[in-house]
Design a protein around this motif. Structure first.
Motif, PDB file in Angstrom:
ATOM      1  N   GLU A 506       0.920  -1.176   0.135  1.00 45.43           N
ATOM      2  CA  GLU A 506      -0.142   0.173   0.027  1.00 45.43           C
ATOM      3  C   GLU A 506       0.865   1.363  -0.103  1.00 45.43           C
ATOM      4  N   SER A 507       2.018   1.078   0.857  1.00 46.45           N
ATOM      5  CA  SER A 507       2.981   2.184   0.916  1.00 46.45           C
ATOM      6  C   SER A 507       3.624   2.560  -0.632  1.00 46.45           C
ATOM      7  N   ILE A 508       4.110   1.494  -1.002  1.00 45.35           N
ATOM      8  CA  ILE A 508       4.680   1.402  -2.211  1.00 45.35           C
ATOM      9  C   ILE A 508       3.694   2.161  -3.557  1.00 45.35           C
ATOM     10  N   ASP A 509       2.440   1.547  -3.486  1.00 39.20           N
ATOM     11  CA  ASP A 509       1.558   2.155  -4.435  1.00 39.20           C
ATOM     12  C   ASP A 509       1.238   3.574  -4.119  1.00 39.20           C
ATOM     13  N   ALA A 510       1.270   4.010  -2.937  1.00 42.59           N
ATOM     14  CA  ALA A 510       1.111   5.366  -2.528  1.00 42.59           C
ATOM     15  C   ALA A 510       2.133   6.236  -3.113  1.00 42.59           C
ATOM     16  N   PHE A 511       3.612   5.633  -2.922  1.00 39.93           N
ATOM     17  CA  PHE A 511       4.335   6.390  -3.552  1.00 39.93           C
ATOM     18  C   PHE A 511       4.329   6.356  -5.114  1.00 39.93           C
ATOM     19  N   SER A 512       4.183   5.471  -5.690  1.00 36.73           N
ATOM     20  CA  SER A 512       4.206   5.572  -7.274  1.00 36.73           C
ATOM     21  C   SER A 512       3.257   6.328  -7.549  1.00 36.73           C
ATOM     22  N   ASN A 513       1.805   6.422  -7.018  1.00 37.19           N
ATOM     23  CA  ASN A 513       0.799   7.385  -7.318  1.00 37.19           C
ATOM     24  C   ASN A 513       1.205   8.899  -6.873  1.00 37.19           C
ATOM     25  N   LYS A 514       1.850   8.993  -5.966  1.00 31.24           N
ATOM     26  CA  LYS A 514       2.455  10.161  -5.661  1.00 31.24           C
ATOM     27  C   LYS A 514       3.493  10.953  -6.763  1.00 31.24           C
ATOM     28  N   ILE A 537      -4.872  24.174  -6.770  1.00 33.31           N
ATOM     29  CA  ILE A 537      -3.743  23.994  -5.988  1.00 33.31           C
ATOM     30  C   ILE A 537      -4.260  23.328  -4.801  1.00 33.31           C
ATOM     31  N   LYS A 538      -5.353  23.665  -4.145  1.00 33.68           N
ATOM     32  CA  LYS A 538      -6.045  22.808  -2.958  1.00 33.68           C
ATOM     33  C   LYS A 538      -6.500  21.489  -3.298  1.00 33.68           C
ATOM     34  N   GLU A 539      -6.970  21.290  -4.492  1.00 35.73           N
ATOM     35  CA  GLU A 539      -7.660  20.172  -4.888  1.00 35.73           C
ATOM     36  C   GLU A 539      -6.236  19.017  -4.957  1.00 35.73           C
ATOM     37  N   TYR A 540      -5.222  19.644  -5.584  1.00 35.46           N
ATOM     38  CA  TYR A 540      -3.773  18.677  -5.588  1.00 35.46           C
ATOM     39  C   TYR A 540      -3.584  18.402  -4.229  1.00 35.46           C
ATOM     40  N   ILE A 541      -3.610  19.490  -3.310  1.00 36.84           N
ATOM     41  CA  ILE A 541      -3.339  18.923  -1.909  1.00 36.84           C
ATOM     42  C   ILE A 541      -4.087  18.070  -1.298  1.00 36.84           C
ATOM     43  N   SER A 542      -5.216  18.129  -1.492  1.00 40.69           N
ATOM     44  CA  SER A 542      -6.221  17.089  -1.119  1.00 40.69           C
ATOM     45  C   SER A 542      -6.054  15.657  -1.573  1.00 40.69           C
ATOM     46  N   LYS A 543      -5.785  15.722  -3.062  1.00 39.44           N
ATOM     47  CA  LYS A 543      -5.580  14.372  -3.569  1.00 39.44           C
ATOM     48  C   LYS A 543      -4.312  13.748  -2.884  1.00 39.44           C
ATOM     49  N   TRP A 544      -3.275  14.712  -2.858  1.00 37.78           N
ATOM     50  CA  TRP A 544      -1.800  14.081  -2.251  1.00 37.78           C
ATOM     51  C   TRP A 544      -2.364  13.460  -0.799  1.00 37.78           C
ATOM     52  N   LYS A 545      -3.055  14.166  -0.151  1.00 40.03           N
ATOM     53  CA  LYS A 545      -3.324  13.418   1.210  1.00 40.03           C
ATOM     54  C   LYS A 545      -4.139  12.180   0.981  1.00 40.03           C
ATOM     55  N   GLU A 546      -5.065  12.200   0.260  1.00 42.43           N
ATOM     56  CA  GLU A 546      -5.938  10.956  -0.001  1.00 42.43           C
ATOM     57  C   GLU A 546      -5.089   9.792  -0.424  1.00 42.43           C
ATOM     58  N   LEU A 547      -3.858   9.822  -1.125  1.00 43.77           N
ATOM     59  CA  LEU A 547      -2.920   8.900  -1.612  1.00 43.77           C
ATOM     60  C   LEU A 547      -2.479   8.218  -0.509  1.00 43.77           C
ATOM     61  N   GLY A 548      -2.334   8.821   0.718  1.00 48.79           N
ATOM     62  CA  GLY A 548      -1.750   8.065   1.894  1.00 48.79           C
ATOM     63  C   GLY A 548      -0.118   8.321   2.111  1.00 48.79           C
ATOM     64  N   MET A 591       3.281  17.324   8.455  1.00 48.90           N
ATOM     65  CA  MET A 591       3.559  17.139   9.620  1.00 48.90           C
ATOM     66  C   MET A 591       2.516  16.142  10.475  1.00 48.90           C
ATOM     67  N   SER A 592       1.467  16.518  10.269  1.00 45.88           N
ATOM     68  CA  SER A 592       0.331  15.864  10.960  1.00 45.88           C
ATOM     69  C   SER A 592       0.399  14.335  10.758  1.00 45.88           C
ATOM     70  N   ALA A 593       0.749  13.899   9.414  1.00 44.29           N
ATOM     71  CA  ALA A 593       0.836  12.669   8.977  1.00 44.29           C
ATOM     72  C   ALA A 593       1.692  11.543   9.964  1.00 44.29           C
ATOM     73  N   SER A 594       2.735  12.273  10.680  1.00 42.43           N
ATOM     74  CA  SER A 594       3.757  11.540  11.502  1.00 42.43           C
ATOM     75  C   SER A 594       2.779  10.640  12.711  1.00 42.43           C
ATOM     76  N   ASP A 595       3.447   9.710  13.321  1.00 42.15           N
ATOM     77  CA  ASP A 595       2.796   8.939  14.185  1.00 42.15           C
ATOM     78  C   ASP A 595       2.895   9.897  15.667  1.00 42.15           C
ATOM     79  N   ASP A 596       3.572  10.790  15.811  1.00 42.87           N
ATOM     80  CA  ASP A 596       3.473  11.437  17.018  1.00 42.87           C
ATOM     81  C   ASP A 596       3.564  13.114  16.500  1.00 42.87           C
TER      82      ASP A 596
END
Length: 666
Positions: A506-514, A537-548, A591-596
């Motif tokens: 899943e992480s690899i696919d996310a990387f590939s899609n990004k 540009i906000k749409e791009y940011i939103s899509k980027w977050k959705e990719l994981g 930053m918020s994507a981090s575990d802590d």
């Protein structure tokens, strides 16, 4: 005083006591050149001249006066006698003596080449000796340094060999000088012998003048021709100079005694000689006032040469008077020269103190205990600086030059011995370290194919940590073993990452899609409508977050995405703060994507700090305005302060907005 330039170019004259038997006044060595018969002149014809008992160079033939102890006159006499063998002497005086002790090896070689190419070889002897001494000393110092480097790199002393292109260039120039000098002396010896024969022939002709039965005017003309021939004849061997000149002058005196039969011719010659000698005295007195004392003394030598070599005697009543005046000017010039030498000695003494101080500083460094590579590197640099200072200081008194140089070399050698001893011991430690690192390489290579990732990863990290702690190994092995160790570690961790990537598709696919989305964003062009461009540009940011999330080792793509967003926003004609907030929101999302919340906490702390700084700076600027009393608002300085306050308040507003935004993520 311009008439002095018309004087014949010779140097001095000595009157001899006149007797019928003049051979009594000639040394045994003179007699080997010329034995003067007593019957040459009729005693009655010279009776008027028998009363002469002093000469014009200050020597009392019969009384052996105190002037024989005049050191400066003796020095001039000796120098001119030496010059009689070397017609290039004047050239030596015109060649600049440079500060050879401050020159580099290359500069010394260039200077020698220039002298050999452009100057007469007989004129550069002292220059070449100075250059050669400096080159040998400095090249030996360089040789010592190269030898130390060779030994420090593990070389054996008996195998050391060093050749420098500068040394080769210098040797070629020096050999050319030696060849030219040898050729010069061979030609000179031949010419000296011929010139001596010519002058002895002139003396023989002088002897025959008083026996010629012809008109006195014809004889006198012949006499003047012989004088001119003597003057233009080249140099003769220095050991024959005084004997030949005394013999020549002796027969000139005999001729003048003989000439009393025609007193008009003799008196005319006396007058001519007196006029020229008075000009010489006048020039000597001018030189006594010259501030360039060395130049004055060199010209004084030439004046003495003229006085002695090219001018005959004057009337008896003037002889001692003019000689005493000439000696007085000579003494004054020499006194100033002695003062000059004393001042030079003072400079040399100061240089000596400085050089001895440097030697003491080197000895002080030698006394320090140093047990680290960095410490020795600092000491090496300090010694190099001191060596450079030593070479640049200048000359010291000649009597202590060799001993000072010996002390300096010994202090440097002591340092080198200590340094070599340290690095020899260090070599032992380095070989021990080499073995330790080879052991770690074996562990890394033995485990690089392991699939027990939990155990092996900890092991690999530990040996990497141990590697850093071990220390230096021999330079020749350093790169080789590091590449082996790095290759084994990289092989294992690449395999580990590959395995993790496969387990986390899943992480690899996310990387590939990004990666794909990033390429699309890079090609995005503004449409010209700010609201639409911002929305896009906000749409791009939103899509980027959705990719994981992407794998940890691929998180660098987040930075590339943020850079692409910044580049796009920078191309829009928007308010700076608005653009900054969009960028900031995207940064917070990452930053918020981090575990802590560590990154968010650090960012909030940073923003609070910037807010406090802005407030403090605004207060300071507003306080500064209080000092501008009775100053118009359009004053440039006041306007600048108001502008700074406004800029800081705008910045403060932006930082507060960022703080509000970051609070939404908690």
């Amino acid at each position: 005083m311009s008439d002095i330039n018309n004087l014949p170019k010779a140097e001095g004259e000595e009157e001899v006591k006149k007797n019928v038997n003049h051979s009594d006044n000639i040394s045994e060595e003179n007699k080997s050149i010329e034995t003067i018969p007593s019957e040459t002149v009729d005693a009655a014809s010279v009776s008027e001249e028998k009363s002469v008992d002093t000469n014009e160079s200050g020597n009392d033939v019969t009384k052996n006066s105190d002037n024989n102890n005049d050191a400066v006159l003796n020095e001039i006499e000796d120098s001119n006698a030496e010059d009689a063998e070397d017609e290039g002497n004047k050239d030596r005086h015109t060649i600049e003596v440079k500060a050879y002790d401050t020159m580099s090896l290359e500069t010394l070689a260039i200077e020698l080449e220039k002298l050999v190419k452009t100057e007469k070889v007989q004129a550069i002897k002292s220059h070449v000796e100075s250059i050669n001494n400096e080159f040998k000393d400095k090249f030996q110092a360089l040789l010592d340094d190269k030898k130390e480097e060779f030994l420090n790199d593990g070389g054996n002393e008996i195998d050391f060999y060093y050749v420098s292109p500068i040394q080769k260039r210098y040797k070629e120039a020096y050999n050319e000088y030696r060849k030219k000098l040898n050729d010069h002396y061979q030609n000179l010896e031949k010419n000296l012998k011929q010139n001596l024969a010519d002058k002895l022939e002139i003396i023989e002709e002088l002897k025959g003048l008083i026996n010629v039965e012809e008109n006195i005017n014809t004889t006198y003309k012949h006499f003047k021709e012989l004088q001119e021939r003597w003057r233009v004849t080249g140099p003769i061997p220095r050991d024959k100079y005084n004997n030949a000149w005394n013999s020549y002058h002796h027969h000139v005196e005999i001729f003048y005694d003989f000439l009393h039969l025609n007193r008009d011719l003799r008196d005319l010659d006396f007058k001519h000689n007196l006029e020229r000698k008075l000009l010489i005295i006048e020039r000597a007195e001018e030189l006594a006032e010259d501030d360039n004392v060395m130049r004055a003394f060199r010209e004084l030598q030439e004046l003495h040469k003229m006085w002695k070599e090219e001018l005959g005697p004057v009337d008896k009543e003037y002889r001692e008077t003019i000689w005493e005046k000439f000696k007085a000017a000579t003494k004054k010039i020499n006194d100033k020269r002695q003062v000059y030498y004393q001042n030079i000695d003072k400079v040399y003494d100061i240089n000596l103190v400085k050089k001895l101080e440097i030697i003491e500083n080197i000895n002080a460094i030698n006394a320090q205990t140093t047990n680290s590579h960095n410490g020795w590197q600092k000491k090496i640099k300090d010694i190099e600086d001191l060596r450079e200072q030593f070479f640049n200081i200048g000359k010291v008194p000649s009597k202590v030059n060799e001993s000072t140089w010996a002390k300096f070399k010994e202090s440097v050698r002591t340092f080198n011995r200590q340094k070599n001893a340290f690095y020899k011991d260090l070599k032992k430690d380095q070989y021990t370290n080499l073995q330790k690192k080879l052991d770690l390489i074996k562990i890394a290579e033995d485990n690089k194919n392991s699939e027990d990732f939990e155990v092996t990863t900890a092991l690999m990290k530990k040996i990497q940590s141990d590697w850093k702690k071990i220390g230096h190994v021999p330079r020749k092995d350093s790169d080789k073993i590091w590449k082996r160790f790095k290759a084994a570690c990289n092989f294992y961790f690449d395999k580990l990452h590959t395995t993790k990537n496969a387990a986390n598709k899943e992480s690899i696919d996310a990387f590939s899609n990004k990666v794909t989305l990033l390429e699309t964003l890079k090609n995005l062009k503004p449409v010209g409508d700010k609201e639409k461009d911002v929305e896009s540009i906000k749409e791009y940011i939103s899509k980027w977050k959705e990719l994981g999330r992407v794998p940890n080792d691929k998180r660098y793509i987040e930075g590339k995405f943020n850079k692409a967003i910044e580049d796009f926003l920078s191309s829009l004609k928007m308010d700076k703060n608005e653009v900054e907030m969009i960028k900031f929101e995207n940064k917070l999302d990452t930053m918020s994507a981090s575990d802590d919340n560590k990154d968010l906490d650090n960012e909030r702390h940073f923003i609070r700090k910037k807010i406090d700084e802005m407030k403090s700076q605004i207060n300071q600027l507003e306080n500064n305005l209080q000092f501008f009393t009775n100053v118009e608002d359009d004053n440039p300085l006041v306007k600048e302060v108001h502008k700074n306050i406004k800029d800081h308040k705008n910045a403060l507003k932006l930082w507060k907005e960022k703080l509000s935004k970051i609070k939404e993520f908690y």
